[in-house]
Design a protein around this motif. Structure first.
Motif, short mmCIF file in Angstrom:
data_model
loop_
_atom_site.label_atom_id
_atom_site.label_comp_id
_atom_site.label_asym_id
_atom_site.label_seq_id
_atom_site.Cartn_x
_atom_site.Cartn_y
_atom_site.Cartn_z
N ILE A 1 0.92 -1.25 -0.13
CA ILE A 1 -0.04 0.02 -0.09
C ILE A 1 0.76 1.38 0.06
CG2 ILE A 1 -1.94 1.36 1.23
CD1 ILE A 1 -2.74 -1.38 0.27
N ILE A 2 0.33 2.22 -0.82
CA ILE A 2 1.21 3.50 -0.91
C ILE A 2 0.17 4.58 -0.28
CG2 ILE A 2 2.20 5.21 -2.30
CD1 ILE A 2 3.00 2.94 -4.33
N PRO A 3 0.40 5.12 0.92
CA PRO A 3 -0.67 6.24 1.10
C PRO A 3 -0.67 7.45 0.40
CG PRO A 3 1.52 6.17 2.48
CD PRO A 3 1.73 5.05 1.38
N CYS A 4 -1.55 8.37 0.25
CA CYS A 4 -1.61 9.38 -0.36
C CYS A 4 -1.30 10.41 0.64
CB CYS A 4 -3.01 9.68 -0.69
SG CYS A 4 -3.30 11.32 -1.85
N ASN A 5 -0.30 11.17 0.37
CA ASN A 5 0.48 12.20 1.33
C ASN A 5 -0.13 13.70 0.93
OD1 ASN A 5 2.08 10.40 2.81
ND2 ASN A 5 3.73 10.54 1.22
N LEU A 6 -0.74 13.54 -0.26
CA LEU A 6 -1.16 14.87 -0.70
C LEU A 6 -2.46 15.20 -0.08
CD1 LEU A 6 -1.13 17.36 -2.54
CD2 LEU A 6 -2.03 16.10 -4.24
N CYS A 7 -3.54 14.43 -0.03
CA CYS A 7 -4.78 14.55 0.51
C CYS A 7 -4.62 13.99 2.02
CB CYS A 7 -5.85 13.82 0.14
SG CYS A 7 -5.81 14.34 -1.94
N GLY A 8 -3.89 12.98 2.20
CA GLY A 8 -4.25 12.15 3.47
C GLY A 8 -3.59 12.92 4.71
N SER A 9 -2.75 13.91 4.29
CA SER A 9 -2.09 14.88 5.39
C SER A 9 -2.84 15.95 5.77
CB SER A 9 -0.69 15.41 4.75
OG SER A 9 -0.91 16.13 3.83
N GLN A 10 -4.12 16.22 5.25
CA GLN A 10 -5.00 17.11 5.61
C GLN A 10 -5.73 17.06 6.53
OE1 GLN A 10 -6.13 18.10 1.36
NE2 GLN A 10 -5.73 20.35 2.17
N THR A 11 -6.07 17.64 7.61
CA THR A 11 -7.27 17.51 8.54
C THR A 11 -8.49 17.96 8.28
OG1 THR A 11 -6.30 19.35 9.76
CG2 THR A 11 -5.19 17.26 10.35
N ASN A 12 -9.61 17.51 9.28
CA ASN A 12 -10.81 17.88 9.11
C ASN A 12 -11.39 17.81 7.41
OD1 ASN A 12 -10.78 18.76 11.92
ND2 ASN A 12 -9.96 20.75 11.07
N LEU A 13 -11.07 16.73 6.71
CA LEU A 13 -11.59 16.72 5.59
C LEU A 13 -13.29 16.33 5.63
CD1 LEU A 13 -8.88 14.78 3.47
CD2 LEU A 13 -9.55 17.08 3.22
N GLN A 14 -14.03 17.01 4.80
CA GLN A 14 -15.49 16.70 5.12
C GLN A 14 -15.71 15.26 4.89
OE1 GLN A 14 -17.90 18.40 6.54
NE2 GLN A 14 -16.65 20.50 6.59
N ARG A 15 -15.01 14.73 3.57
CA ARG A 15 -15.10 13.31 3.32
C ARG A 15 -14.97 12.53 4.55
NH1 ARG A 15 -15.93 10.17 -1.16
NH2 ARG A 15 -16.25 11.88 -2.42
N ALA A 16 -13.93 12.76 5.30
CA ALA A 16 -13.44 11.83 6.19
C ALA A 16 -14.54 11.83 7.19
CB ALA A 16 -11.98 12.37 6.86
N ILE A 17 -14.94 13.12 7.53
CA ILE A 17 -16.02 13.37 8.56
C ILE A 17 -17.32 12.33 8.22
CG2 ILE A 17 -17.68 14.88 9.82
CD1 ILE A 17 -15.57 16.83 9.38
N ILE A 18 -17.65 12.42 7.02
CA ILE A 18 -18.55 11.53 6.49
C ILE A 18 -18.29 10.10 6.67
CG2 ILE A 18 -20.11 11.01 4.60
CD1 ILE A 18 -20.96 13.58 5.34
N ASN A 19 -17.13 9.85 6.38
CA ASN A 19 -16.77 8.29 6.45
C ASN A 19 -16.97 7.61 8.00
OD1 ASN A 19 -16.32 7.91 3.83
ND2 ASN A 19 -14.30 8.57 3.91
N ASP A 20 -16.36 8.55 8.86
CA ASP A 20 -16.55 8.37 10.13
C ASP A 20 -18.09 8.02 10.45
OD1 ASP A 20 -13.99 8.32 10.53
OD2 ASP A 20 -13.88 10.43 11.40
N MET A 21 -19.07 9.03 10.08
CA MET A 21 -20.34 8.79 10.36
C MET A 21 -20.94 7.46 9.82
SD MET A 21 -23.76 11.33 8.58
CE MET A 21 -23.46 10.43 7.21
N LEU A 22 -20.63 7.11 8.63
CA LEU A 22 -21.10 5.98 8.04
C LEU A 22 -20.40 4.71 8.84
CD1 LEU A 22 -20.39 6.73 4.17
CD2 LEU A 22 -22.64 6.68 5.51
N ARG A 23 -19.54 4.82 9.18
CA ARG A 23 -18.73 3.63 10.07
C ARG A 23 -19.59 3.44 11.49
NH1 ARG A 23 -13.83 6.17 8.54
NH2 ARG A 23 -12.99 5.05 6.70
N GLU A 24 -19.99 4.59 11.94
CA GLU A 24 -20.94 4.58 13.28
C GLU A 24 -21.99 4.09 13.19
OE1 GLU A 24 -21.06 8.58 14.66
OE2 GLU A 24 -18.75 8.56 15.17
N TRP A 25 -22.83 4.31 11.64
CA TRP A 25 -23.91 3.80 11.58
C TRP A 25 -23.96 2.29 11.24
CZ3 TRP A 25 -26.30 7.64 7.25
CH2 TRP A 25 -26.76 8.79 7.98
N ASP A 26 -22.81 1.98 10.60
CA ASP A 26 -22.63 0.64 10.37
C ASP A 26 -22.42 -0.29 11.50
OD1 ASP A 26 -22.66 -1.69 8.31
OD2 ASP A 26 -20.55 -1.58 8.41
#
Length: 381
Positions: A261-286
């Motif tokens: 696996i190669i991590p994405c250092n361009l996007c993954g280094s940013q904090t408070n991404l809205q998509r990350a927040i949505i993903n956390d919400m989906l995981r909690e629902w699941d």
């Protein structure tokens, strides 16, 4: 346009014995050819395929690991097969350009498509393409080494989109949108250049759900990632064969396969991404409601335009009544009419009749499975 030039691998692509497992799974609505291609191979082929696998592959897994891996791989294979079939993603003679970023999703997509290619009765070619965007610290040797080791035809495209994104995106804003547009534009052009007829992306079911909620919460639109998309200029066809696959299964599969696996250092280094927040919400629902995400995804495939409010999608303006002469009286005990003068003034009955049984309504319900339900009327407001 010339077809894509694919080299003939000198190394046979490596698969576990489980990759050739072909237990039957009949999914309805398929033609004979589709069933052969997209469902599991018929039982009569099991012994033959296993024998071929034994001749080619060495299974070094323990029995427990092998059974667990086989079950998971079969699940992914079926889900990808159904998505390909349901949306007619791959046809005979296609050259499928699989976009490989080095992440778990694209590795899994490539692996499953290569497996399906081996057992499909139709012919289609697969070429992996990676866009090296010149991110700082990007391990550019990892992906070519893996693809060469597996004997997979591939191209590595080099383009410094990292500097472009950094220069056009204001400080503090997320890079994802600009990065995606630049990457997509480069891949679109290259697909046409080599004659690839389909561009396969590694977006899975949870990506599609996250995009849906991003647009709902922040974009004011009910839209997501479609499983199949024709580009605006009609020059390229995008497919998402992982559309039915859950992210947690991909995570487990990638771990068992030990993809580099190669991590994405361009996007993954940013904090408070809205998509990350949505993903956390989906995981909690699941976690709390295991069937909720499946229900939401099913809803995305079961759209009722007349029950929404898009005037471009449904013609609300010309809706009109088309009543007949049959009256349906109120089926109850009594009707109390108040402000009789006001009712009479606007031409409404001041003593509307009631009844306890409507024969016309009963006749209309004959033969219906819902005839014993309490009758209801949904008023048009």
């Amino acid at each position: 346009m010339t077809a894509a030039t694919l080299f003939t691998p000198s190394i046979t692509p490596q698969f576990d014995k489980a990759s050739i497992d072909t237990d039957v799974n009949h999914h309805d609505k398929t033609t004979d050819i589709e069933q052969m291609l997209y469902d599991d191979v018929d039982d009569r082929n099991d012994d033959f395929m296993d024998e071929q696998a034994d001749n080619i592959l060495a299974d070094t897994q323990s029995l427990t690991e092998s059974v667990h891996f086989r079950k998971l791989q079969k699940k992914l294979r079926r889900q990808v097969s159904w998505a390909i079939r349901d949306f007619n993603m791959i046809e005979d003679g296609d050259v499928v350009m699989v976009c490989v970023s080095g992440g778990k999703d694209s590795y899994t997509l490539l692996d499953i498509l290569l497996l399906l290619k081996r057992i499909a009765p139709i012919h289609f070619d697969i070429v992996a393409v990676n866009l090296d965007q010149k991110q700082p610290g990007y391990p550019e040797e990892v992906l070519p080494a893996y693809l060469n080791e597996q004997g997979i035809a591939h191209y590595i495209l080099e383009k410094d989109t990292y500097s472009i994104v950094k220069s056009v995106v204001p400080e503090g804003k997320t890079y994802c949108s600009a990065c995606s547009r630049l990457r997509r534009g480069s891949l679109y052009g290259f697909a046409k250049q080599i004659g690839a007829t389909k561009i396969a992306l590694g977006h899975h079911r949870d990506d599609m759900l996250a995009t849906f909620f991003l647009n709902l919460f922040h974009g004011g639109a009910l839209k997501s990632m479609p499983p199949k998309l024709l580009s605006d200029d009609k020059q390229n066809m995008l497919i998402r064969p992982l559309a039915y696959v859950e992210e947690k299964d991909i995570i487990e599969y990638a771990s068992l396969k030990e993809f580099p696996i190669i991590p994405c250092n361009l996007c993954g280094s940013q904090t408070n991404l809205q998509r990350a927040i949505i993903n956390d919400m989906l995981r909690e629902w699941d976690d709390a409601h295991p069937q909720r995400l499946a229900s939401i995804f099913k809803a995305m495939q079961n759209v009722a335009p007349s029950q929404l409010a898009d005037r471009e999608l449904f013609d609300f303006e010309t809706l009109s009544l088309d009543r007949d002469d049959n009256e349906r009286l109120f089926e109850g005990d009594n009707i109390q009419a108040g402000q009789i003068e006001s009712l009479a003034e606007i031409g409404l009955p001041v003593s509307p009749e009631t009844q306890i049984f409507n024969p016309d309504f009963a006749n209309a319900e004959k033969g219906s499975h819902t005839s014993k339900k309490i009758p209801t009327i949904n008023p048009v407001i």
